[in-house]
Motif scaffolding. Structure first.
Motif, PDB file in Angstrom:
ATOM      1  N   TYR A  33       0.839  -1.195   0.000  1.00 55.04           N
ATOM      2  CA  TYR A  33       0.000   0.000   0.000  1.00 55.04           C
ATOM      3  C   TYR A  33       0.875   1.247   0.000  1.00 55.04           C
ATOM      4  CZ  TYR A  33      -3.239  -3.376   2.294  1.00 55.04           C
ATOM      5  OH  TYR A  33      -4.012  -4.473   2.633  1.00 55.04           O
ATOM      6  N   TYR A  50      -2.380  -5.861  -5.051  1.00 53.13           N
ATOM      7  CA  TYR A  50      -2.667  -7.215  -4.586  1.00 53.13           C
ATOM      8  C   TYR A  50      -1.950  -8.129  -5.559  1.00 53.13           C
ATOM      9  CZ  TYR A  50      -5.444 -11.356  -3.260  1.00 53.13           C
ATOM     10  OH  TYR A  50      -5.863 -12.593  -2.840  1.00 53.13           O
ATOM     11  N   SER A  94       0.821  -6.183   3.765  1.00 54.32           N
ATOM     12  CA  SER A  94       0.047  -7.169   4.510  1.00 54.32           C
ATOM     13  C   SER A  94      -0.050  -8.439   3.675  1.00 54.32           C
ATOM     14  CB  SER A  94      -1.348  -6.647   4.853  1.00 54.32           C
ATOM     15  OG  SER A  94      -2.140  -6.517   3.689  1.00 54.32           O
ATOM     16  N   ARG A  95      -0.497  -9.499   4.322  1.00 50.53           N
ATOM     17  CA  ARG A  95      -0.738 -10.738   3.587  1.00 50.53           C
ATOM     18  C   ARG A  95      -2.234 -10.822   3.330  1.00 50.53           C
ATOM     19  NH1 ARG A  95       2.589 -14.654   2.774  1.00 50.53           N
ATOM     20  NH2 ARG A  95       3.986 -14.028   4.470  1.00 50.53           N
ATOM     21  N   ALA A  96      -2.601 -11.015   2.088  1.00 45.36           N
ATOM     22  CA  ALA A  96      -4.014 -10.998   1.702  1.00 45.36           C
ATOM     23  C   ALA A  96      -4.814 -11.991   2.523  1.00 45.36           C
ATOM     24  CB  ALA A  96      -4.158 -11.299   0.214  1.00 45.36           C
ATOM     25  N   GLY A  97      -5.944 -11.553   2.982  1.00 47.63           N
ATOM     26  CA  GLY A  97      -6.827 -12.420   3.744  1.00 47.63           C
ATOM     27  C   GLY A  97      -6.492 -12.487   5.218  1.00 47.63           C
ATOM     28  N   GLN A  98      -5.390 -11.854   5.615  1.00 45.29           N
ATOM     29  CA  GLN A  98      -4.953 -11.963   7.001  1.00 45.29           C
ATOM     30  C   GLN A  98      -4.936 -10.630   7.726  1.00 45.29           C
ATOM     31  OE1 GLN A  98      -1.301 -14.144   7.355  1.00 45.29           O
ATOM     32  NE2 GLN A  98      -2.066 -15.892   6.197  1.00 45.29           N
ATOM     33  N   LEU A  99      -5.405  -9.573   7.064  1.00 46.13           N
ATOM     34  CA  LEU A  99      -5.313  -8.256   7.690  1.00 46.13           C
ATOM     35  C   LEU A  99      -6.157  -8.183   8.950  1.00 46.13           C
ATOM     36  CD1 LEU A  99      -3.923  -5.565   7.425  1.00 46.13           C
ATOM     37  CD2 LEU A  99      -5.821  -4.759   6.025  1.00 46.13           C
ATOM     38  N   LYS A 100      -7.203  -9.042   9.029  1.00 45.49           N
ATOM     39  CA  LYS A 100      -8.018  -9.010  10.230  1.00 45.49           C
ATOM     40  C   LYS A 100      -7.284  -9.617  11.422  1.00 45.49           C
ATOM     41  CE  LYS A 100     -10.352 -13.358   8.998  1.00 45.49           C
ATOM     42  NZ  LYS A 100      -9.569 -13.599   7.766  1.00 45.49           N
ATOM     43  N   ASP A 101      -6.291 -10.458  11.142  1.00 46.58           N
ATOM     44  CA  ASP A 101      -5.558 -11.118  12.209  1.00 46.58           C
ATOM     45  C   ASP A 101      -4.141 -10.595  12.390  1.00 46.58           C
ATOM     46  OD1 ASP A 101      -7.071 -14.048  10.925  1.00 46.58           O
ATOM     47  OD2 ASP A 101      -7.664 -12.975  12.735  1.00 46.58           O
ATOM     48  N   GLN A 102      -3.552 -10.148  11.330  1.00 43.81           N
ATOM     49  CA  GLN A 102      -2.171  -9.678  11.383  1.00 43.81           C
ATOM     50  C   GLN A 102      -2.144  -8.203  11.036  1.00 43.81           C
ATOM     51  OE1 GLN A 102       0.351 -11.587  12.355  1.00 43.81           O
ATOM     52  NE2 GLN A 102      -1.064 -13.298  12.613  1.00 43.81           N
ATOM     53  N   PRO A 103      -1.291  -7.452  11.711  1.00 47.93           N
ATOM     54  CA  PRO A 103      -1.283  -6.010  11.457  1.00 47.93           C
ATOM     55  C   PRO A 103      -0.724  -5.683  10.088  1.00 47.93           C
ATOM     56  CG  PRO A 103       0.524  -6.600  12.890  1.00 47.93           C
ATOM     57  CD  PRO A 103      -0.310  -7.840  12.719  1.00 47.93           C
ATOM     58  N   GLN A 104      -1.133  -4.534   9.591  1.00 48.38           N
ATOM     59  CA  GLN A 104      -0.489  -3.974   8.426  1.00 48.38           C
ATOM     60  C   GLN A 104       0.871  -3.450   8.902  1.00 48.38           C
ATOM     61  OE1 GLN A 104      -2.059  -0.368   5.905  1.00 48.38           O
ATOM     62  NE2 GLN A 104      -3.261  -2.169   5.385  1.00 48.38           N
TER      63      GLN A 104
END
Lengths: 115, 116
Positions: A33, A50, A94-104
């Motif tokens: 980003y 992406y 970030s890793r796609a699909g993991q932003l909800k669990d892993q920070p940017q």
């Protein structure tokens, strides 16, 4: 340590002179980003990649372009900088699909000044 | 489009005190994620805490906790036993969980100063 590296930390350019900011990452994240952050304002997303797919925000001026030659590198090109483009530019991954669990993950930013 | 509002541009508290930063947001989504990010002076932005909208239990991370009120669309951050290292800009952020288009919408931030 794995990280997001932005070069340079400070960049000065002349009004109308093209400038390129760079970002590299060792996290092997597939999303990168670019944000613009003006003083005392929220970071504003300019665009993101992406993988190789480029996603431009609707209100990002045409003056701003980006390139991602490979997973590790992403560049922000400002074709004709104006005084209003003076800001801090932040790169993040970030890793796609993991932003909800892993920070940017953010870089330190490049502060751009326009003379 | 989502909007995130932080109504306190600046706050300051004495070291060891508790401080609460406010954040409200507007969305029509039912499932989403909320975050607090910290940006220390001249340093990287880092994640402080996150909350999943479908979880009623408020998230906690050591001295940091949130008060998530989904109906009121409010997501405040409480910092207990504040330390000098907590001095930073704090940004509230919202995300819709769409893979491939995961983007954070940030609020305008609160500049927090911890006074020795």
């Amino acid at each position: 340590d794995a990280m997001v590296i932005q070069n340079p930390r400070y960049q000065v350019t002349q009004f109308g002179k093209p400038v390129t900011l760079s970002c590299s990452q060792t996290l092997n994240h597939n999303v990168m980003y670019w944000y613009q952050q003006k003083s005392s304002q929220a970071p504003k997303l300019l665009f993101h990649y992406y993988d190789k797919d480029f996603n431009n925000e609707a209100d990002t001026p045409d003056n701003f372009q980006s390139r991602r030659p490979n997973t590790s590198f992403c560049f922000l090109d400002i074709r004709s900088p104006g005084l209003g483009d003076a800001a801090m530019y932040l790169c993040a991954t970030s890793r796609a699909g993991q932003l909800k669990d892993q920070p940017q993950h953010f870089g330190d930013g490049t502060r751009l000044s326009i003379l | 489009a989502q909007t995130v509002t932080q109504s306190q541009p600046e706050m300051s508290v004495q070291e060891a005190e508790t401080v609460t930063l406010s954040c409200t947001y507007d969305t029509s989504e039912n499932n989403y994620y909320l975050f607090w990010y910290k940006q220390p002076p001249s340093r990287q932005m880092i994640l402080v805490i996150r909350q999943e909208a479908y979880k009623q239990q408020n998230a906690t991370e050591n001295r940091f906790s949130v008060n998530f009120q989904k109906a009121a669309k409010s997501f405040s951050l409480k910092i207990s036993d504040s330390q000098l290292g907590d001095t930073a800009m704090y940004f509230c952020a919202f995300m819709k969980p769409y893979e491939g288009n995961e983007k954070l919408t940030f609020g305008t931030g609160t500049r927090l100063t911890i006074i020795p």
